[in-house]
Design a protein around this motif. Structure first.
Motif, mmCIF file in Angstrom:
data_model
loop_
_atom_site.group_PDB
_atom_site.id
_atom_site.type_symbol
_atom_site.label_atom_id
_atom_site.label_comp_id
_atom_site.label_asym_id
_atom_site.label_seq_id
_atom_site.Cartn_x
_atom_site.Cartn_y
_atom_site.Cartn_z
ATOM 1 N N ASN A 102 0.852 -1.184 0.000
ATOM 2 C CA ASN A 102 0.000 0.000 0.000
ATOM 3 C C ASN A 102 0.891 1.238 0.000
ATOM 4 O OD1 ASN A 102 -1.389 2.296 1.162
ATOM 5 N ND2 ASN A 102 -3.071 0.914 1.607
ATOM 6 N N ARG A 103 0.951 1.951 -1.130
ATOM 7 C CA ARG A 103 1.864 3.089 -1.257
ATOM 8 C C ARG A 103 1.627 4.173 -0.217
ATOM 9 N NH1 ARG A 103 0.793 1.431 -6.267
ATOM 10 N NH2 ARG A 103 -0.985 2.782 -6.521
ATOM 11 N N PHE A 110 3.502 3.433 -10.206
ATOM 12 C CA PHE A 110 2.813 4.633 -10.659
ATOM 13 C C PHE A 110 2.041 5.211 -9.484
ATOM 14 C CE2 PHE A 110 2.516 1.688 -14.401
ATOM 15 C CZ PHE A 110 3.574 2.243 -15.076
ATOM 16 N N PHE A 111 1.968 6.520 -9.398
ATOM 17 C CA PHE A 111 1.096 7.153 -8.415
ATOM 18 C C PHE A 111 -0.243 7.376 -9.107
ATOM 19 C CE2 PHE A 111 5.230 8.598 -6.646
ATOM 20 C CZ PHE A 111 5.089 8.052 -5.382
ATOM 21 N N LEU A 112 -1.229 6.587 -8.732
ATOM 22 C CA LEU A 112 -2.542 6.719 -9.365
ATOM 23 C C LEU A 112 -3.171 8.062 -9.043
ATOM 24 C CD1 LEU A 112 -3.892 3.120 -8.759
ATOM 25 C CD2 LEU A 112 -2.772 4.050 -10.792
ATOM 26 N N PHE A 113 -2.858 8.570 -7.869
ATOM 27 C CA PHE A 113 -3.385 9.868 -7.449
ATOM 28 C C PHE A 113 -2.242 10.662 -6.838
ATOM 29 C CE2 PHE A 113 -6.652 6.627 -6.951
ATOM 30 C CZ PHE A 113 -7.604 7.101 -7.840
ATOM 31 N N ASP A 118 -3.002 12.415 -1.626
ATOM 32 C CA ASP A 118 -2.496 11.044 -1.640
ATOM 33 C C ASP A 118 -0.981 11.101 -1.404
ATOM 34 O OD1 ASP A 118 -1.843 8.211 -2.830
ATOM 35 O OD2 ASP A 118 -4.028 8.301 -2.737
ATOM 36 N N ALA A 119 -0.274 10.067 -1.794
ATOM 37 C CA ALA A 119 1.142 9.921 -1.453
ATOM 38 C C ALA A 119 2.014 11.081 -1.924
ATOM 39 C CB ALA A 119 1.683 8.605 -2.002
ATOM 40 N N VAL A 120 1.819 11.547 -3.150
ATOM 41 C CA VAL A 120 2.673 12.626 -3.656
ATOM 42 C C VAL A 120 2.491 13.894 -2.832
ATOM 43 C CG1 VAL A 120 3.222 14.100 -5.638
ATOM 44 C CG2 VAL A 120 2.724 11.678 -5.997
ATOM 45 N N GLU A 121 1.249 14.296 -2.609
ATOM 46 C CA GLU A 121 1.016 15.528 -1.848
ATOM 47 C C GLU A 121 1.464 15.376 -0.395
ATOM 48 O OE1 GLU A 121 -2.092 19.169 -1.697
ATOM 49 O OE2 GLU A 121 -3.014 17.168 -1.763
ATOM 50 N N LYS A 144 10.414 8.259 -9.671
ATOM 51 C CA LYS A 144 9.403 7.263 -10.003
ATOM 52 C C LYS A 144 9.528 6.905 -11.469
ATOM 53 C CE LYS A 144 5.177 9.691 -11.127
ATOM 54 N NZ LYS A 144 4.528 8.558 -11.746
ATOM 55 N N PRO A 145 8.885 5.805 -11.892
ATOM 56 C CA PRO A 145 9.064 5.373 -13.269
ATOM 57 C C PRO A 145 8.479 6.319 -14.309
ATOM 58 C CG PRO A 145 7.963 3.665 -11.968
ATOM 59 C CD PRO A 145 8.102 4.867 -11.115
ATOM 60 N N GLY A 146 7.348 6.946 -14.019
ATOM 61 C CA GLY A 146 6.640 7.702 -15.046
ATOM 62 C C GLY A 146 5.839 6.730 -15.902
ATOM 63 N N GLY A 147 5.044 7.273 -16.809
ATOM 64 C CA GLY A 147 4.264 6.424 -17.696
ATOM 65 C C GLY A 147 2.817 6.255 -17.298
ATOM 66 N N SER A 148 2.397 6.887 -16.220
ATOM 67 C CA SER A 148 1.000 6.813 -15.786
ATOM 68 C C SER A 148 0.177 7.859 -16.534
ATOM 69 C CB SER A 148 0.909 7.076 -14.283
ATOM 70 O OG SER A 148 -0.442 7.282 -13.888
ATOM 71 N N ILE A 149 -1.088 7.573 -16.747
ATOM 72 C CA ILE A 149 -1.954 8.572 -17.382
ATOM 73 C C ILE A 149 -2.161 9.776 -16.468
ATOM 74 C CG2 ILE A 149 -3.133 6.914 -18.860
ATOM 75 C CD1 ILE A 149 -5.507 7.029 -16.913
ATOM 76 N N ARG A 150 -1.794 9.635 -15.190
ATOM 77 C CA ARG A 150 -1.934 10.741 -14.239
ATOM 78 C C ARG A 150 -0.596 11.353 -13.835
ATOM 79 N NH1 ARG A 150 -6.644 7.861 -11.145
ATOM 80 N NH2 ARG A 150 -8.410 8.736 -12.278
ATOM 81 N N ASP A 151 0.439 11.157 -14.638
ATOM 82 C CA ASP A 151 1.745 11.749 -14.328
ATOM 83 C C ASP A 151 1.671 13.259 -14.186
ATOM 84 O OD1 ASP A 151 3.215 9.431 -14.130
ATOM 85 O OD2 ASP A 151 3.992 9.527 -16.182
ATOM 86 N N GLN A 152 0.848 13.908 -15.001
ATOM 87 C CA GLN A 152 0.774 15.369 -14.946
ATOM 88 C C GLN A 152 0.308 15.844 -13.573
ATOM 89 O OE1 GLN A 152 1.978 17.418 -17.463
ATOM 90 N NE2 GLN A 152 1.850 18.896 -15.798
ATOM 91 N N ASP A 153 -0.570 15.075 -12.906
ATOM 92 C CA ASP A 153 -0.996 15.437 -11.554
ATOM 93 C C ASP A 153 0.204 15.443 -10.600
ATOM 94 O OD1 ASP A 153 -3.636 15.699 -12.325
ATOM 95 O OD2 ASP A 153 -4.256 13.742 -11.536
ATOM 96 N N ALA A 154 1.063 14.432 -10.707
ATOM 97 C CA ALA A 154 2.255 14.373 -9.856
ATOM 98 C C ALA A 154 3.194 15.537 -10.166
ATOM 99 C CB ALA A 154 2.976 13.039 -10.044
ATOM 100 N N ILE A 155 3.357 15.848 -11.448
ATOM 101 C CA ILE A 155 4.207 16.974 -11.855
ATOM 102 C C ILE A 155 3.645 18.281 -11.291
ATOM 103 C CG2 ILE A 155 4.995 18.351 -13.838
ATOM 104 C CD1 ILE A 155 4.992 15.644 -15.432
ATOM 105 N N ASP A 156 2.340 18.498 -11.462
ATOM 106 C CA ASP A 156 1.703 19.724 -10.964
ATOM 107 C C ASP A 156 1.814 19.835 -9.444
ATOM 108 O OD1 ASP A 156 1.015 20.315 -13.579
ATOM 109 O OD2 ASP A 156 -1.075 19.642 -13.367
#
Length: 144
Positions: A65-66, A91-94, A98-101, A113-125
């Motif tokens: 569990n991340r 991947f960070f789904l959220f 969540d974990a990134v914030e 992180k690996p990158g490649g998730s459809i939600r990568d932009q959320d992690a970047i932002d």
């Protein structure tokens, strides 16, 4: 940079699965506005090497569990978390709430992180909002 001699590499969708790459074999691509200072990048490379040896979807501490893994790691690190490197092979789904914030709010300096998730932009932002460096490795250890 790919090593042609890696016989256990496998190309899948968004990147490579491998069990023998080292940080020296991987290009850490800065995705956030903030580039990590040399010492944080070195820490991210070390954290990335550590996360290779735990179960897939873990954040250095081997728990599937991340978010809970992050919370355990943050509790253990306490004040030492300020400016520390976080590596996740998943991947960070959220990112938000969540974990990134949570990592950003806790003072983590760089996330690998690996990158490649459809939600990568959320992690970047999210990382950009908190001034945290974010690097993508384009490699997933994928250990189960």
């Amino acid at each position: 940079m790919r090593r042609e001699s890696c016989l256990s590499d496998k190309l899948v969708g968004v990147g490579w699965l491998s069990d023998d790459l080292t940080p020296q074999d991987i290009q850490f691509n800065v995705m956030s506005k903030k580039s990590p200072p040399k010492n944080e990048l070195t820490d991210a490379e070390f954290a990335w090497l550590c996360v290779k040896h735990v179960t897939s979807n873990a954040i250095v501490i081997a728990k599937p569990n991340r978010l809970e893994s992050l919370r355990i790691a943050l509790r253990k690190a306490r004040k030492e978390v300020k400016g520390a490197a976080l590596a996740s092979d998943a991947f960070f789904l959220f990112a938000w709430k969540d974990a990134v914030e949570e990592a950003c709010e806790s003072g983590i300096g760089v996330i690998a992180k690996p990158g490649g998730s459809i939600r990568d932009q959320d992690a970047i932002d999210c990382c950009n909002k908190y001034g945290v460096s974010l690097v993508f490795t384009e490699v997933r250890h994928f250990r189960h």
